[in-house]
Design an enzyme around this catalytic site. Sequence first.
Site, PDB file in Angstrom:
ATOM      1  N   HIS A  34       4.993  21.515 -29.585  1.00  0.00           N
ATOM      2  CA  HIS A  34       4.110  22.003 -29.531  1.00  0.00           C
ATOM      3  C   HIS A  34       4.878  23.191 -31.032  1.00  0.00           C
ATOM      4  O   HIS A  34       5.871  23.217 -30.777  1.00  0.00           O
ATOM      5  CB  HIS A  34       3.775  23.110 -28.994  1.00  0.00           C
ATOM      6  CG  HIS A  34       4.474  23.573 -27.541  1.00  0.00           C
ATOM      7  ND1 HIS A  34       5.798  24.160 -28.185  1.00  0.00           N
ATOM      8  CD2 HIS A  34       4.967  22.633 -26.871  1.00  0.00           C
ATOM      9  CE1 HIS A  34       6.638  24.111 -26.691  1.00  0.00           C
ATOM     10  NE2 HIS A  34       6.147  23.760 -25.974  1.00  0.00           N
ATOM     11  N   HIS A  37       8.708  23.849 -29.617  1.00  0.00           N
ATOM     12  CA  HIS A  37       9.616  23.461 -30.593  1.00  0.00           C
ATOM     13  C   HIS A  37      10.115  23.245 -31.727  1.00  0.00           C
ATOM     14  O   HIS A  37      11.035  23.164 -32.248  1.00  0.00           O
ATOM     15  CB  HIS A  37       9.275  21.518 -29.746  1.00  0.00           C
ATOM     16  CG  HIS A  37       9.037  21.873 -29.295  1.00  0.00           C
ATOM     17  ND1 HIS A  37       7.695  20.724 -28.016  1.00  0.00           N
ATOM     18  CD2 HIS A  37       9.437  21.011 -27.751  1.00  0.00           C
ATOM     19  CE1 HIS A  37       8.269  20.552 -26.620  1.00  0.00           C
ATOM     20  NE2 HIS A  37       9.064  21.022 -26.406  1.00  0.00           N
TER      21      HIS A  37
HETATM   22  P1  AMP Z   1      10.509  19.883 -23.359  1.00  0.00           P
HETATM   23  O1  AMP Z   1      10.701  19.893 -24.634  1.00  0.00           O
HETATM   24  O2  AMP Z   1       9.712  21.020 -22.754  1.00  0.00           O
HETATM   25  O3  AMP Z   1      12.164  19.504 -22.986  1.00  0.00           O
HETATM   26  O4  AMP Z   1      11.190  21.622 -24.591  1.00  0.00           O
HETATM   27  C1  AMP Z   1      12.678  21.445 -25.966  1.00  0.00           C
HETATM   28  C2  AMP Z   1      13.170  22.871 -26.565  1.00  0.00           C
HETATM   29  O5  AMP Z   1      11.958  24.006 -26.637  1.00  0.00           O
HETATM   30  C3  AMP Z   1      13.519  23.169 -24.889  1.00  0.00           C
HETATM   31  O6  AMP Z   1      15.439  23.943 -25.318  1.00  0.00           O
HETATM   32  C4  AMP Z   1      12.711  24.603 -24.637  1.00  0.00           C
HETATM   33  O7  AMP Z   1      13.145  25.799 -24.082  1.00  0.00           O
HETATM   34  C5  AMP Z   1      12.035  24.674 -25.909  1.00  0.00           C
HETATM   35  N1  AMP Z   1      10.387  25.366 -25.526  1.00  0.00           N
HETATM   36  C6  AMP Z   1       9.655  24.413 -24.968  1.00  0.00           C
HETATM   37  N2  AMP Z   1       8.429  25.754 -24.884  1.00  0.00           N
HETATM   38  C7  AMP Z   1       9.004  26.680 -25.543  1.00  0.00           C
HETATM   39  C8  AMP Z   1       8.411  27.705 -25.704  1.00  0.00           C
HETATM   40  N3  AMP Z   1       7.455  28.350 -25.751  1.00  0.00           N
HETATM   41  N4  AMP Z   1       9.204  28.619 -26.999  1.00  0.00           N
HETATM   42  C9  AMP Z   1      10.179  28.084 -27.226  1.00  0.00           C
HETATM   43  N5  AMP Z   1      10.976  27.317 -26.567  1.00  0.00           N
HETATM   44  C10 AMP Z   1      10.604  26.531 -25.910  1.00  0.00           C
END
Ligand code: AMP
Length: 283
Positions: A34, A37
Site C-alpha cells: 500500500h 510501503h
Molecule cells: P509489513 O509489510 O507490514 O511487514 O511492513 C513492511 C514495512 O513497511 C515495515 O517497515 C513497516 O513499518 C512499513 N509500513 C507498514 N505500514 C506503514 C505505514 N502505514 N506507513 C509507513 N510505513 C509502513
Amino acid sequence: MEIIRDLNELSNWRQAQAKAGRNVAFVPTMGNLHNGHLNLVKAAQSRVDQPAVLVSIFVNPMQFNDVNDLARYPRTEAEDIAQLTQLRVDAVFLPSETDLTPETDAFTVRVDPGELAAHWEGAARPGHFTGMATIVTKLFHLAQPQVAVFGEKDFQQLQIVRRLVRDLNMPIEIVGVPTTRAEDGLALSSRNRFLDEAQRLTAPLLHATLVDTAQQLRLGSPLNAVLENARTRLTSAGFKLDYFALCRADTLDPLLSAESGILLAAARLGAIRLLDNQPVVME
Ligand code: AMP
C-alpha cells in the site's frame, strides 16, 4: 525491474551492483503493498547517492504467533510487482519459504533482540521479534545493503532493527519513515482490508486518541489520568486494548510520569489488531 526468486540470482544481482559502483537501499516487506510501503521505496529512491533499490516480499512464518493470522495474511504478488514496476524499483526479491526458513530441525539459530522486545508487541506476541530479527538478519546478509528503510508505524520493530545493526556491527544505516495514513488518520496497514464497514468507521479513533493524549500531556495534564481517559474512550467505542502507554523512545521502558517519549498503542476491533504510535514532545 528484475524479479529475483532464488538466492543465487540475488547474489549475482548484488555483485553486479557492486561492480557498477552502486550502493543498495533495501526495503523489506511482507507484500500486499500500500502507499505506506511505497513511501518507504520513495524514501530509498530519493537518497542522494542514488542507490539501487531492492524490495523484498516475504511473509515470514517465524514472526507469526497465530496460525490463523498467517493463513489469512493477504498475498497479492502480481499487484505488488505491478506497483513496484511502476515505481521503477531496480529489483524485487521473492524468496521461497524453504530458502529462508527450512524445516525447524535444520535451522536452530535465532537472533534474540533482548530487552527491547520485552514489552508491548513482544509481550503481546511471544516470539514475534525473534522471528523478525532472525529473518531480517538473514535478508541483510543476503542483500548486503548500505541502507535499509523501515516504517515508524512499527516503532518497536524499527528500534529493534536499529539495535540489531548496532549490537551486531552490521554496516547498515537504518532509515525510519513517518507513518502514511488514510485521510481520516488511520495508519495504512495490510490488515485494514479485514475491517468491516462499522469497524472501519471506528478505527481512526485510535490515531485521534493518540494525538489528543499527546496534546494533553504537552499541556501539563497528569499521565495516569490522561492514559485512563484514553483507554476508557477507546474501550467505550468497542476497542479491546492490548496496551496504550507512554514509554521512552530509546529503551521502550514505560514512563511513570509525563515526559518526552512515545505513546504506543495496540488495540483490536473484532479480530483485527491495529497498531499505532505518537511522539510526545514536552517543552
Ligand atoms: P509489513 O509489510 O507490514 O511487514 O511492513 C513492511 C514495512 O513497511 C515495515 O517497515 C513497516 O513499518 C512499513 N509500513 C507498514 N505500514 C506503514 C505505514 N502505514 N506507513 C509507513 N510505513 C509502513
